[in-house]
Design a protein around this motif. Sequence first.
Motif, PDB file in Angstrom:
ATOM      1  N   LEU A   4       0.846  -1.188   0.000  1.00 39.74           N
ATOM      2  CA  LEU A   4       0.000   0.000   0.000  1.00 39.74           C
ATOM      3  C   LEU A   4       0.880   1.236   0.000  1.00 39.74           C
ATOM      4  N   GLU A   5       0.669   2.076  -0.992  1.00 35.41           N
ATOM      5  CA  GLU A   5       1.443   3.307  -1.104  1.00 35.41           C
ATOM      6  C   GLU A   5       0.529   4.490  -0.852  1.00 35.41           C
ATOM      7  N   GLU A   6       0.831   5.231   0.190  1.00 31.75           N
ATOM      8  CA  GLU A   6       0.015   6.380   0.591  1.00 31.75           C
ATOM      9  C   GLU A   6       0.660   7.677   0.103  1.00 31.75           C
ATOM     10  N   CYS A  22      -4.346   6.178  -1.493  1.00 32.82           N
ATOM     11  CA  CYS A  22      -3.684   4.926  -1.128  1.00 32.82           C
ATOM     12  C   CYS A  22      -3.883   3.950  -2.277  1.00 32.82           C
ATOM     13  N   ALA A  23      -2.791   3.531  -2.873  1.00 33.68           N
ATOM     14  CA  ALA A  23      -2.841   2.613  -4.006  1.00 33.68           C
ATOM     15  C   ALA A  23      -2.306   1.248  -3.596  1.00 33.68           C
ATOM     16  N   ALA A  24      -3.074   0.217  -3.904  1.00 33.07           N
ATOM     17  CA  ALA A  24      -2.687  -1.146  -3.582  1.00 33.07           C
ATOM     18  C   ALA A  24      -2.049  -1.809  -4.793  1.00 33.07           C
ATOM     19  N   SER A  25      -1.043  -2.633  -4.520  1.00 28.97           N
ATOM     20  CA  SER A  25      -0.396  -3.412  -5.576  1.00 28.97           C
ATOM     21  C   SER A  25       0.031  -4.755  -4.989  1.00 28.97           C
ATOM     22  N   TRP A  36      -8.975   3.897   6.108  1.00 32.60           N
ATOM     23  CA  TRP A  36      -7.968   4.636   6.852  1.00 32.60           C
ATOM     24  C   TRP A  36      -8.215   4.550   8.356  1.00 32.60           C
ATOM     25  N   TYR A  37      -7.137   4.349   9.073  1.00 28.69           N
ATOM     26  CA  TYR A  37      -7.095   4.544  10.509  1.00 28.69           C
ATOM     27  C   TYR A  37      -6.197   5.747  10.773  1.00 28.69           C
ATOM     28  N   ARG A  38      -6.272   6.267  11.971  1.00 33.09           N
ATOM     29  CA  ARG A  38      -5.342   7.314  12.376  1.00 33.09           C
ATOM     30  C   ARG A  38      -4.925   7.118  13.817  1.00 33.09           C
ATOM     31  N   GLN A  39      -3.751   7.653  14.120  1.00 36.13           N
ATOM     32  CA  GLN A  39      -3.249   7.573  15.484  1.00 36.13           C
ATOM     33  C   GLN A  39      -2.576   8.880  15.847  1.00 36.13           C
ATOM     34  N   ALA A  74     -12.505   2.129 -11.655  1.00 32.85           N
ATOM     35  CA  ALA A  74     -11.970   1.271 -12.711  1.00 32.85           C
ATOM     36  C   ALA A  74     -11.183   0.095 -12.138  1.00 32.85           C
ATOM     37  N   THR A  75     -10.229   0.406 -11.263  1.00 31.45           N
ATOM     38  CA  THR A  75      -9.345  -0.653 -10.781  1.00 31.45           C
ATOM     39  C   THR A  75      -9.761  -1.203  -9.428  1.00 31.45           C
ATOM     40  N   ARG A  76     -10.504  -0.391  -8.662  1.00 28.54           N
ATOM     41  CA  ARG A  76     -10.899  -0.747  -7.289  1.00 28.54           C
ATOM     42  C   ARG A  76      -9.690  -0.923  -6.378  1.00 28.54           C
ATOM     43  N   ASN A  77      -8.520  -0.499  -6.829  1.00 27.32           N
ATOM     44  CA  ASN A  77      -7.313  -0.719  -6.034  1.00 27.32           C
ATOM     45  C   ASN A  77      -6.802   0.539  -5.347  1.00 27.32           C
ATOM     46  N   THR A  78      -7.452   1.649  -5.585  1.00 25.58           N
ATOM     47  CA  THR A  78      -7.018   2.905  -4.998  1.00 25.58           C
ATOM     48  C   THR A  78      -8.166   3.510  -4.217  1.00 25.58           C
ATOM     49  N   VAL A  79      -7.850   3.964  -3.033  1.00 27.91           N
ATOM     50  CA  VAL A  79      -8.858   4.582  -2.177  1.00 27.91           C
ATOM     51  C   VAL A  79      -8.412   6.006  -1.854  1.00 27.91           C
TER      52      VAL A  79
END
Length: 121
Positions: A4-6, A22-25, A36-39, A74-79
């Motif tokens: 996951l690349e943010e 955030c892109a998933a590969s 997303w979570y946060r801290q 399109a890809t469903r891999n990026t949020v």
Amino acid sequence: QVQLEESGGGLVQAGGSLRLSCAASGSILFLNAMGWYRQAPGKQRELVAAITSGGSTNYADSVKGRFTISRDNATRNTVYLQMNSLKAEDTAVYYCFADRTNRGTFLGRYWGQGTQLTVSS
């Protein structure tokens, strides 16, 4: 494995807006929920927003009406997390996550490295 690349964190004034991506590969087959979570310093990690592969969304009460989560159609891999009307209390490290499931079986949760959001008052 899922990588996951943010991107998109930074410094913004209170009342301003920012968008996180955030892109998933990698092993993206069976990707289901992403979000997303946060801290914040001294606090527990908390869920901010999540979206399923079908488009159902869930938000923390503290961000409802201000944050919007969406997913690349399109890809469903990026949020994406569109954050408006930012407050100082939104300051935190934001972590992207992605879940893999197959026919109801949970295969694993993956995390991004985190991106810092600082809201100045």
